[in-house]
Design a protein around this motif. Sequence first.
Motif, PDB file in Angstrom:
ATOM      1  N   VAL A 136      39.923  47.355  55.732  1.00 44.23           N
ATOM      2  CA  VAL A 136      41.167  47.316  53.966  1.00 44.23           C
ATOM      3  C   VAL A 136      41.028  46.107  53.655  1.00 44.23           C
ATOM      4  CG1 VAL A 136      42.526  47.820  53.380  1.00 44.23           C
ATOM      5  CG2 VAL A 136      41.750  49.433  55.896  1.00 44.23           C
ATOM      6  N   GLN A 137      40.751  45.373  52.698  1.00 41.16           N
ATOM      7  CA  GLN A 137      41.480  44.304  51.722  1.00 41.16           C
ATOM      8  C   GLN A 137      42.501  44.629  51.029  1.00 41.16           C
ATOM      9  OE1 GLN A 137      37.699  44.282  49.314  1.00 41.16           O
ATOM     10  NE2 GLN A 137      36.160  43.262  51.101  1.00 41.16           N
ATOM     11  N   VAL A 138      43.693  43.413  52.192  1.00 40.17           N
ATOM     12  CA  VAL A 138      44.972  43.635  50.626  1.00 40.17           C
ATOM     13  C   VAL A 138      45.209  42.376  50.306  1.00 40.17           C
ATOM     14  CG1 VAL A 138      47.264  43.600  51.969  1.00 40.17           C
ATOM     15  CG2 VAL A 138      45.271  44.613  53.534  1.00 40.17           C
ATOM     16  N   VAL A 139      45.464  42.768  49.158  1.00 35.74           N
ATOM     17  CA  VAL A 139      46.037  41.679  47.518  1.00 35.74           C
ATOM     18  C   VAL A 139      47.400  42.161  47.567  1.00 35.74           C
ATOM     19  CG1 VAL A 139      45.669  40.923  45.539  1.00 35.74           C
ATOM     20  CG2 VAL A 139      43.543  42.330  47.103  1.00 35.74           C
ATOM     21  N   SER A 140      48.303  41.202  48.064  1.00 33.82           N
ATOM     22  CA  SER A 140      50.057  41.263  47.457  1.00 33.82           C
ATOM     23  C   SER A 140      49.779  40.554  45.905  1.00 33.82           C
ATOM     24  CB  SER A 140      50.634  39.571  48.365  1.00 33.82           C
ATOM     25  OG  SER A 140      52.365  39.678  47.606  1.00 33.82           O
ATOM     26  N   MET A 141      50.272  41.612  45.242  1.00 24.65           N
ATOM     27  CA  MET A 141      50.401  41.513  43.712  1.00 24.65           C
ATOM     28  C   MET A 141      52.103  41.313  43.584  1.00 24.65           C
ATOM     29  SD  MET A 141      48.240  44.006  42.043  1.00 24.65           S
ATOM     30  CE  MET A 141      46.433  43.420  42.201  1.00 24.65           C
ATOM     31  N   ALA A 273      36.711  54.303  41.808  1.00 26.74           N
ATOM     32  CA  ALA A 273      35.861  53.263  41.934  1.00 26.74           C
ATOM     33  C   ALA A 273      35.924  52.188  42.314  1.00 26.74           C
ATOM     34  CB  ALA A 273      34.500  53.920  41.036  1.00 26.74           C
ATOM     35  N   VAL A 274      35.753  50.892  42.134  1.00 31.91           N
ATOM     36  CA  VAL A 274      36.038  49.950  42.558  1.00 31.91           C
ATOM     37  C   VAL A 274      35.089  48.988  42.686  1.00 31.91           C
ATOM     38  CG1 VAL A 274      36.575  50.085  44.866  1.00 31.91           C
ATOM     39  CG2 VAL A 274      37.906  48.243  43.569  1.00 31.91           C
ATOM     40  N   GLY A 275      34.798  47.779  41.534  1.00 30.51           N
ATOM     41  CA  GLY A 275      33.803  46.626  42.449  1.00 30.51           C
ATOM     42  C   GLY A 275      33.769  46.211  43.525  1.00 30.51           C
ATOM     43  N   PRO A 276      32.178  45.983  44.022  1.00 30.75           N
ATOM     44  CA  PRO A 276      32.874  45.377  45.352  1.00 30.75           C
ATOM     45  C   PRO A 276      32.724  44.181  45.376  1.00 30.75           C
ATOM     46  CG  PRO A 276      30.474  45.673  44.374  1.00 30.75           C
ATOM     47  CD  PRO A 276      31.350  46.477  43.239  1.00 30.75           C
ATOM     48  N   ASP A 277      32.649  43.737  44.529  1.00 28.14           N
ATOM     49  CA  ASP A 277      33.086  41.628  44.507  1.00 28.14           C
ATOM     50  C   ASP A 277      34.230  41.373  44.099  1.00 28.14           C
ATOM     51  OD1 ASP A 277      32.111  39.665  45.474  1.00 28.14           O
ATOM     52  OD2 ASP A 277      31.907  38.875  42.927  1.00 28.14           O
ATOM     53  N   LEU A 278      35.585  42.589  44.325  1.00 26.61           N
ATOM     54  CA  LEU A 278      36.939  41.744  43.259  1.00 26.61           C
ATOM     55  C   LEU A 278      37.592  41.280  44.043  1.00 26.61           C
ATOM     56  CD1 LEU A 278      38.973  42.540  40.990  1.00 26.61           C
ATOM     57  CD2 LEU A 278      39.338  44.694  42.418  1.00 26.61           C
ATOM     58  N   PHE A 279      37.861  42.116  45.545  1.00 27.54           N
ATOM     59  CA  PHE A 279      38.185  41.030  46.191  1.00 27.54           C
ATOM     60  C   PHE A 279      37.596  39.779  46.518  1.00 27.54           C
ATOM     61  CE2 PHE A 279      39.544  39.451  50.954  1.00 27.54           C
ATOM     62  CZ  PHE A 279      40.391  40.412  50.521  1.00 27.54           C
ATOM     63  N   LEU A 283      40.086  36.585  45.434  1.00 31.63           N
ATOM     64  CA  LEU A 283      40.079  35.356  46.502  1.00 31.63           C
ATOM     65  C   LEU A 283      40.335  33.690  46.092  1.00 31.63           C
ATOM     66  CD1 LEU A 283      40.633  34.645  49.373  1.00 31.63           C
ATOM     67  CD2 LEU A 283      38.623  34.837  50.162  1.00 31.63           C
ATOM     68  N   GLU A 284      39.010  33.775  45.438  1.00 32.00           N
ATOM     69  CA  GLU A 284      37.988  33.072  44.895  1.00 32.00           C
ATOM     70  C   GLU A 284      39.194  33.095  43.803  1.00 32.00           C
ATOM     71  OE1 GLU A 284      34.158  31.769  45.450  1.00 32.00           O
ATOM     72  OE2 GLU A 284      33.887  33.357  46.784  1.00 32.00           O
ATOM     73  N   ARG A 285      40.103  33.118  43.209  1.00 35.86           N
ATOM     74  CA  ARG A 285      41.245  32.938  42.293  1.00 35.86           C
ATOM     75  C   ARG A 285      40.047  33.142  40.546  1.00 35.86           C
ATOM     76  NH1 ARG A 285      45.532  32.307  43.475  1.00 35.86           N
ATOM     77  NH2 ARG A 285      46.189  30.893  40.987  1.00 35.86           N
ATOM     78  N   CYS A 286      39.500  33.801  40.424  1.00 37.48           N
ATOM     79  CA  CYS A 286      38.537  33.577  39.636  1.00 37.48           C
ATOM     80  C   CYS A 286      37.245  35.194  38.578  1.00 37.48           C
ATOM     81  CB  CYS A 286      36.764  32.904  39.560  1.00 37.48           C
ATOM     82  SG  CYS A 286      36.119  33.486  40.713  1.00 37.48           S
ATOM     83  N   VAL A 287      39.008  36.585  38.786  1.00 36.60           N
ATOM     84  CA  VAL A 287      39.071  36.998  38.218  1.00 36.60           C
ATOM     85  C   VAL A 287      39.003  37.578  36.471  1.00 36.60           C
ATOM     86  CG1 VAL A 287      39.839  39.222  38.100  1.00 36.60           C
ATOM     87  CG2 VAL A 287      40.254  38.134  40.181  1.00 36.60           C
ATOM     88  N   GLU A 288      39.425  36.331  35.624  1.00 35.92           N
ATOM     89  CA  GLU A 288      39.667  36.423  35.519  1.00 35.92           C
ATOM     90  C   GLU A 288      38.013  35.526  34.110  1.00 35.92           C
ATOM     91  OE1 GLU A 288      41.009  34.707  36.477  1.00 35.92           O
ATOM     92  OE2 GLU A 288      43.366  33.374  36.073  1.00 35.92           O
ATOM     93  N   PRO A 289      37.391  36.463  32.953  1.00 35.86           N
ATOM     94  CA  PRO A 289      36.073  36.169  32.161  1.00 35.86           C
ATOM     95  C   PRO A 289      35.574  34.809  32.057  1.00 35.86           C
ATOM     96  CG  PRO A 289      37.126  38.015  31.603  1.00 35.86           C
ATOM     97  CD  PRO A 289      38.002  37.241  32.027  1.00 35.86           C
ATOM     98  N   GLY A 290      34.545  34.213  32.425  1.00 29.76           N
ATOM     99  CA  GLY A 290      34.334  32.822  31.417  1.00 29.76           C
ATOM    100  C   GLY A 290      34.949  31.855  33.547  1.00 29.76           C
ATOM    101  N   LYS A 291      36.054  32.449  33.921  1.00 29.25           N
ATOM    102  CA  LYS A 291      35.967  31.378  35.687  1.00 29.25           C
ATOM    103  C   LYS A 291      35.422  31.168  35.833  1.00 29.25           C
ATOM    104  CE  LYS A 291      40.536  29.828  36.968  1.00 29.25           C
ATOM    105  NZ  LYS A 291      42.466  30.083  36.768  1.00 29.25           N
ATOM    106  N   PRO A 292      35.533  29.849  36.504  1.00 25.19           N
ATOM    107  CA  PRO A 292      34.449  29.968  38.116  1.00 25.19           C
ATOM    108  C   PRO A 292      34.984  29.740  39.031  1.00 25.19           C
ATOM    109  CG  PRO A 292      35.251  27.807  36.522  1.00 25.19           C
ATOM    110  CD  PRO A 292      35.571  28.416  35.731  1.00 25.19           C
TER     111      PRO A 292
END
Length: 389
Positions: A136-141, A273-279, A283-292
């Motif tokens: 289970v992947q937990v994300v605090s928002m 459904a959820v993207g397999p790479d979302l977590f 974690l790597e702080r790159c959810v925004e489009p174009g951000k590495p």
Amino acid sequence: MFRSASRLKVLAAVPLLLLATACDRVVFDPAGDVARQQRDIIYISTGLMLLIIVPVMVLIVVFAWRYRRGKGGTYDPNFDHSTALELVIWSVPLLIIIVLGALTWSSTHLLDPFRPLNQVATDQEAKAQVEAPLRVQVVSMDWKWLFIYPEQGIATVNELVLPVGRQVRFDITSTNMMNTFYAPTMAGMIYAMPGMQSTLHAVLDRPVESQGYSGNYSGHGFSHMRFKLRGVDDAQFGQWVAAARGSGKALDLATYMELVKPSERVPVMHFAAVGPDLFRRILERCVEPGKPCMSEIMAHDRQAGGGHPHEMRPGAGMPQGRDSAPLHGDKPEGAIFKSPEERGSGPNVTKPANPSRAPGVTRPGDQKNRDMSAVMPMAHPSAQPAANA
């Protein structure tokens, strides 16, 4: 007389009522081995401390009664030492400290949240060791909890449902602020930090309906940052997963960008459904489009530095897009990155009105750089110049 006795009884009952209403016994009602061991540590530590507190409180009353003025006791002005008394005073606390230290050391290693469970206390926990842990992947928002089930391909908000008797591995991170993931009936309190991943292993050994909390103050909506915790059997867990998949709503990028915005009292939400790479991207702080991602930045640094760790030049391989807008809008640029004209001046800036006339201005060859009048010792008033003699 009767009225006074009744008042005394009422006053004596007030602390008990306050204690009963203020205490939440969820910590002392564990539903898993980790929480049970933590409860036992509290009991043992409290009992060891009471071995000192109770005798001291009793002896205070005994000494006050036995050696009260005019009643018993022997006055000995020459008394200065008692070996037996010193032995009791120092040995008993020392032994208690040694026991508490050993308990703390052993429990710190046995209850390490990164360590998979290996102690079998019940049949359910023996079964948990045979099966592969549920991830289970937990994300605090701000201010809600996102739970991602990568194996089931679903996600929830503010609801955590777990099968009884199966070990669970939690991978924990945060989007913005440091928080703590706290499920007292299941396990202890684990930090959730942006850009970092914490891990927790736990298992539920009986059905339970409880709540989880955030144990770290994180702003305006902290008080309502709670989630439902449910322990169900395998059949009910399968039905719950099927119901979540039938919700029809997917946690895509657009939905996540809305979800990550600060909000309070968020109701339970299910995502089919959820993207397999979302977590990983969170974690790597790159959810925004174009951000590495952080891994991409480090890979570019290694390539730009020639591949050898000692030759790496941090930031030399910074890819494009690192300055893209964050999730919550444009981030203000710090003054350290601005030119003097952009920074300007304010009440907290001690910039002189005319830098060219400022004493001590750091210009090569300026004589004011040699002006030491402020630190030169002043002449004593009694030492008059020769001209005034």
